[in-house]
Design a protein around this motif. Structure first.
Motif, PDB file in Angstrom:
ATOM      1  N   LYS A   1       0.829  -1.207   0.000  1.00 25.40           N
ATOM      2  CA  LYS A   1       0.000   0.000   0.000  1.00 25.40           C
ATOM      3  C   LYS A   1       0.861   1.253   0.000  1.00 25.40           C
ATOM      4  N   GLN A   2       1.921   1.240   0.815  1.00 25.91           N
ATOM      5  CA  GLN A   2       2.785   2.416   0.878  1.00 25.91           C
ATOM      6  C   GLN A   2       3.520   2.636  -0.441  1.00 25.91           C
ATOM      7  N   LEU A   3       4.000   1.560  -1.050  1.00 24.74           N
ATOM      8  CA  LEU A   3       4.707   1.690  -2.328  1.00 24.74           C
ATOM      9  C   LEU A   3       3.782   2.233  -3.412  1.00 24.74           C
ATOM     10  N   ARG A   4       2.545   1.726  -3.457  1.00 24.73           N
ATOM     11  CA  ARG A   4       1.589   2.231  -4.447  1.00 24.73           C
ATOM     12  C   ARG A   4       1.286   3.709  -4.195  1.00 24.73           C
ATOM     13  N   ALA A   5       1.050   4.059  -2.935  1.00 21.52           N
ATOM     14  CA  ALA A   5       0.755   5.449  -2.593  1.00 21.52           C
ATOM     15  C   ALA A   5       1.924   6.359  -2.941  1.00 21.52           C
ATOM     16  N   THR A   6       3.132   5.876  -2.722  1.00 19.01           N
ATOM     17  CA  THR A   6       4.328   6.665  -3.032  1.00 19.01           C
ATOM     18  C   THR A   6       4.417   6.959  -4.522  1.00 19.01           C
ATOM     19  N   GLN A   7       4.255   5.935  -5.343  1.00 18.29           N
ATOM     20  CA  GLN A   7       4.367   6.137  -6.789  1.00 18.29           C
ATOM     21  C   GLN A   7       3.210   6.972  -7.339  1.00 18.29           C
ATOM     22  N   GLN A   8       2.006   6.791  -6.788  1.00 18.58           N
ATOM     23  CA  GLN A   8       0.876   7.601  -7.237  1.00 18.58           C
ATOM     24  C   GLN A   8       1.071   9.072  -6.879  1.00 18.58           C
ATOM     25  N   THR A   9       1.621   9.341  -5.699  1.00 18.21           N
ATOM     26  CA  THR A   9       1.883  10.715  -5.283  1.00 18.21           C
ATOM     27  C   THR A   9       2.989  11.337  -6.126  1.00 18.21           C
ATOM     28  N   ILE A  10       4.019  10.552  -6.444  1.00 21.04           N
ATOM     29  CA  ILE A  10       5.091  11.043  -7.316  1.00 21.04           C
ATOM     30  C   ILE A  10       4.524  11.414  -8.681  1.00 21.04           C
ATOM     31  N   ALA A  11       3.684  10.548  -9.230  1.00 13.04           N
ATOM     32  CA  ALA A  11       3.071  10.831 -10.532  1.00 13.04           C
ATOM     33  C   ALA A  11       2.267  12.122 -10.479  1.00 13.04           C
ATOM     34  N   SER A  12       1.500  12.307  -9.402  1.00 15.24           N
ATOM     35  CA  SER A  12       0.697  13.514  -9.255  1.00 15.24           C
ATOM     36  C   SER A  12       1.578  14.753  -9.158  1.00 15.24           C
ATOM     37  N   CYS A  13       2.645  14.679  -8.372  1.00 16.48           N
ATOM     38  CA  CYS A  13       3.545  15.829  -8.200  1.00 16.48           C
ATOM     39  C   CYS A  13       4.218  16.221  -9.514  1.00 16.48           C
ATOM     40  N   LEU A  14       4.639  15.234 -10.296  1.00 17.59           N
ATOM     41  CA  LEU A  14       5.346  15.525 -11.551  1.00 17.59           C
ATOM     42  C   LEU A  14       4.376  16.005 -12.632  1.00 17.59           C
ATOM     43  N   CYS A  15       3.207  15.392 -12.711  1.00 18.58           N
ATOM     44  CA  CYS A  15       2.249  15.762 -13.764  1.00 18.58           C
ATOM     45  C   CYS A  15       1.624  17.130 -13.521  1.00 18.58           C
ATOM     46  N   THR A  16       1.559  17.558 -12.265  1.00 15.00           N
ATOM     47  CA  THR A  16       0.972  18.873 -11.940  1.00 15.00           C
ATOM     48  C   THR A  16       2.040  19.906 -11.626  1.00 15.00           C
ATOM     49  N   ASN A  17       3.296  19.559 -11.902  1.00 23.18           N
ATOM     50  CA  ASN A  17       4.425  20.490 -11.727  1.00 23.18           C
ATOM     51  C   ASN A  17       4.512  21.070 -10.318  1.00 23.18           C
ATOM     52  N   LEU A  18       4.377  20.203  -9.322  1.00 18.82           N
ATOM     53  CA  LEU A  18       4.477  20.664  -7.943  1.00 18.82           C
ATOM     54  C   LEU A  18       5.922  20.829  -7.475  1.00 18.82           C
TER      55      LEU A  18
ATOM     56  N   CYS B   1       8.812  21.077  -2.891  1.00 16.88           N
ATOM     57  CA  CYS B   1       7.506  20.476  -3.198  1.00 16.88           C
ATOM     58  C   CYS B   1       6.685  20.428  -1.918  1.00 16.88           C
ATOM     59  N   SER B   2       5.428  20.804  -2.024  1.00 14.30           N
ATOM     60  CA  SER B   2       4.553  20.818  -0.855  1.00 14.30           C
ATOM     61  C   SER B   2       3.273  20.051  -1.167  1.00 14.30           C
ATOM     62  N   LEU B   3       2.937  19.098  -0.302  1.00 16.91           N
ATOM     63  CA  LEU B   3       1.671  18.377  -0.416  1.00 16.91           C
ATOM     64  C   LEU B   3       0.592  19.173   0.313  1.00 16.91           C
ATOM     65  N   MET B   4      -0.533  19.340  -0.327  1.00 16.54           N
ATOM     66  CA  MET B   4      -1.606  20.128   0.251  1.00 16.54           C
ATOM     67  C   MET B   4      -2.578  19.240   1.025  1.00 16.54           C
ATOM     68  N   GLU B   5      -3.264  19.825   1.994  1.00 15.66           N
ATOM     69  CA  GLU B   5      -4.303  19.108   2.726  1.00 15.66           C
ATOM     70  C   GLU B   5      -5.383  18.648   1.742  1.00 15.66           C
ATOM     71  N   GLY B   6      -5.802  17.403   1.837  1.00 10.51           N
ATOM     72  CA  GLY B   6      -6.774  16.853   0.906  1.00 10.51           C
ATOM     73  C   GLY B   6      -6.151  15.990  -0.167  1.00 10.51           C
ATOM     74  N   THR B   7      -4.813  16.051  -0.301  1.00 13.04           N
ATOM     75  CA  THR B   7      -4.127  15.175  -1.248  1.00 13.04           C
ATOM     76  C   THR B   7      -4.325  13.718  -0.833  1.00 13.04           C
ATOM     77  N   PRO B   8      -4.595  12.803  -1.781  1.00 17.54           N
ATOM     78  CA  PRO B   8      -4.743  11.384  -1.423  1.00 17.54           C
ATOM     79  C   PRO B   8      -3.523  10.875  -0.648  1.00 17.54           C
ATOM     80  N   ASP B   9      -3.774  10.137   0.416  1.00 20.79           N
ATOM     81  CA  ASP B   9      -2.724   9.530   1.243  1.00 20.79           C
ATOM     82  C   ASP B   9      -1.851  10.549   1.962  1.00 20.79           C
ATOM     83  N   VAL B  10      -2.316  11.795   2.088  1.00 21.55           N
ATOM     84  CA  VAL B  10      -1.482  12.813   2.724  1.00 21.55           C
ATOM     85  C   VAL B  10      -1.237  12.484   4.197  1.00 21.55           C
ATOM     86  N   VAL B  11      -2.187  11.804   4.841  1.00 22.49           N
ATOM     87  CA  VAL B  11      -2.006  11.417   6.246  1.00 22.49           C
ATOM     88  C   VAL B  11      -0.819  10.478   6.393  1.00 22.49           C
TER      89      VAL B  11
END
Length: 544
Positions: A399-416, A426-436
């Motif tokens: 679960k952690q590995l999947r969440a990590t790669q999904q978050t990386i994809a989101s950060c790169l595709c949205t130019n965070l 890079c800053s993760l915003m409140e409400g981002t999937p798996d931010v907890v």
């Protein structure tokens, strides 16, 4: 001081005592603890185990237990700060510190009475000479050119110990006075006071004049890095005592592997330490296959083999492993459609049908595959093992590995990932999937390392490829805090040394940002969200 003979100066001392173990929450510390527990059980040593995740827990737990124990063992915590100043122990309290964090605090190194460092001195420690750190500069100027007599080092050491005691008493009196005056009711002030105590020395005083001693300390303390695995140190102790077992060797292997997976050590250090463990593997497992020496089928057997560096590939499909391993996800750029296509071409080139690689990885004989789970469970039940926890842990890791790669994809595709000049941010915003999940320091650090690796593979900006990364994630909405980590540059020649611990402290100090160094890795901090902007501006200015 450094312990030279672990058997006489450490183990034989605590063997007849009641001791308390403070153990950090990283994998290497847990493995080191398991080895030490096995030794203690073998020799009937009485001990109490207390897990700690940060400085606040360590201080609170010490205050709770200090009247009951004289001897304390700290695993993967305590070496890189002035431990006596943090914990304020009685004069007869003894601390044995087995910690991978570097650099080792110089006060701990040169304290011969209460601090005993269980650290391999063949590590590249580069501790400044005693005379260079604790000399009296005014006295040096007065007596420059004069020959010193043989008693000078001991006199200096006496003066140092007296100064340490006096300074400790002054700090204790100041805190007592602040408590009486009501300052303890201010949690932010208390947190800042705790944080400042972690960094006594040259970087805490902006107005202090330049001096050779200050420069020496700055050069020594500015980078944070990791030394030899604590699990390896404890295994070598077991070996010295002729009490090493295959189980202990496996824990040492897991501890070293954790350092490598977490990018805490260089490839050269990893290869060197693997060579040391390989010799122990051969010694324990390559015996003459005669009737007397043949291992029981129920005994652990370890073999040394080269393996693919694919995450959990024997516990899920090869496709999932390729998609969620940092190296392959970054190289194929799997966050993009083109990257997914390249992965399909790679699998086709190997002659592996997609249907097969998306099934669970299986490479064993069919008769064993059909009955493997039942065989393992039958043997495990005999020895009281809990396979449910093991399988649950594997699922959490996936679960952690999947969440990590999904978050990386989101950060790169949205130019965070933003170039701030001296570093990437890079800053993760409140409400981002798996931010907890990523509010926890260990998870955020791992995400940051994998994100930086992927960003380096995706960017065409050569300068950006050489920059470190600062990453933030929400910690507590109620208290308005964020977790911030700093990661060194992702380069082939990287020595894994991290300068952000000192830089964070300096930036917070210059802007009065409310920051707390509560994690044992000094490059991880807690910061008030409303202070983040001025903190980052100061960090940019400091590192430019």
């Amino acid at each position: 001081m450094f312990v030279s003979d672990f058997r006489k100066e450490f183990y034989e001392v605590v063997q007849s005592q009641r001791v308390l173990l403070f153990v950090a929450s990283d994998v290497d510390a847990l493995c080191a603890c398991k080895i030490l527990q096995a030794l203690f059980q073998c020799d009937h040593v009485q001990y109490t185990l207390v897990p700690v995740s940060g400085w606040q827990e360590l201080e609170t737990s010490f205050l709770e237990h200090k009247e009951q124990f004289r001897y304390f063992i700290l695993i993967n915590c305590g070496a890189n700060v002035d431990l006596l100043d943090i914990l304020q122990p009685d004069e007869d309290t003894i601390f044995f510190v087995c910690d991978t964090h570097r650099p080792v605090n110089v006060i701990n190194v040169y304290n011969n009475t209460q601090i005993k460092l269980l650290i391999k001195q063949d590590d590249d420690l580069e501790v400044p000479a005693y005379e260079d750190i604790f000399r009296d500069e005014e006295e040096d100027e007065e007596h420059s050119g004069n020959d010193s007599d043989g008693s000078e080092p001991s006199e200096k050491r006496t003066r140092l110990e007296e100064e340490i005691v006096e300074e400790t008493m002054r700090r204790r009196q100041r805190r007592e006075w602040e408590a009486r005056s009501g300052s303890e009711s201010e949690p932010v002030a208390a947190a800042l006071e705790k944080s400042s105590r972690l960094f006594p020395g040259p970087m805490s005083d902006r107005t202090a004049p330049k001096s050779p001693r200050r420069d020496i300390l700055f050069d020594y303390e500015q980078y944070e890095y990791h030394g030899t695995s604590s699990a390896m140190v404890m295994f070598e102790l077991a070996w010295m005592l002729s009490k090493d077992l295959n189980d202990m060797l496996w824990w040492a292997i897991v501890g070293l592997t954790d350092q490598w997976v977490q990018d805490k050590i260089t490839q050269m250090k990893y290869v060197t330490d693997v060579g040391v463990l390989q010799r122990h593997v051969s010694r324990h497992n390559h015996r003459n296959e005669d009737e007397e020496n043949t291992l029981s089928v129920d005994c652990t057997r370890i073999s040394f083999e080269y393996d693919l560096r694919l995450a959990l590939y024997q516990h899920w499909s090869l496709h999932d492993s390729l998609c969620n391993t940092s190296y392959t996800a970054a190289r194929f750029k799997l966050w993009s459609v083109h990257g997914q296509k390249r992965l399909q071409e790679f699998l086709a080139d190997m002659g592996l049908p997609l249907k097969q690689v998306k099934q669970k990885f299986q490479a064993m004989d069919i008769s064993l595959k059909e009955n493997l789970r039942e065989m393992i469970e039958e043997s495990a039940n005999k020895f009281g093992s809990n396979l449910d926890k093991l399988y649950h842990g594997l699922e959490l890791a996936k679960k952690q590995l999947r969440a990590t790669q999904q978050t990386i994809a989101s950060c790169l595709c949205t130019n965070l990932v933003i170039n701030q000049g001296p570093f990437l941010y890079c800053s993760l915003m409140e409400g981002t999937p798996d931010v907890v999940l990523f509010s926890r320091p260990a998870s955020l650090s791992l995400l940051s390392k994998h994100l930086l690796k992927s960003f380096v593979c995706s960017t065409k900006n050569r300068r950006c490829k050489l920059l470190p990364l600062v990453m933030a994630a929400p910690l507590s909405v109620e208290h308005g805090t964020v977790t911030v980590v700093g990661i060194p540059p992702e380069t082939d020649s990287s020595d894994r040394k991290n300068f952000f611990g000192r830089a964070f402290e300096k930036a917070a100090e210059s802007t009065s940002s409310r920051m707390l160094h509560n994690h044992f890795d000094l490059s991880v901090i807690e910061l008030k969200a409303e202070d983040r902007s001025k903190f980052l501006d100061a960090l940019i200015s400091l590192l430019s």
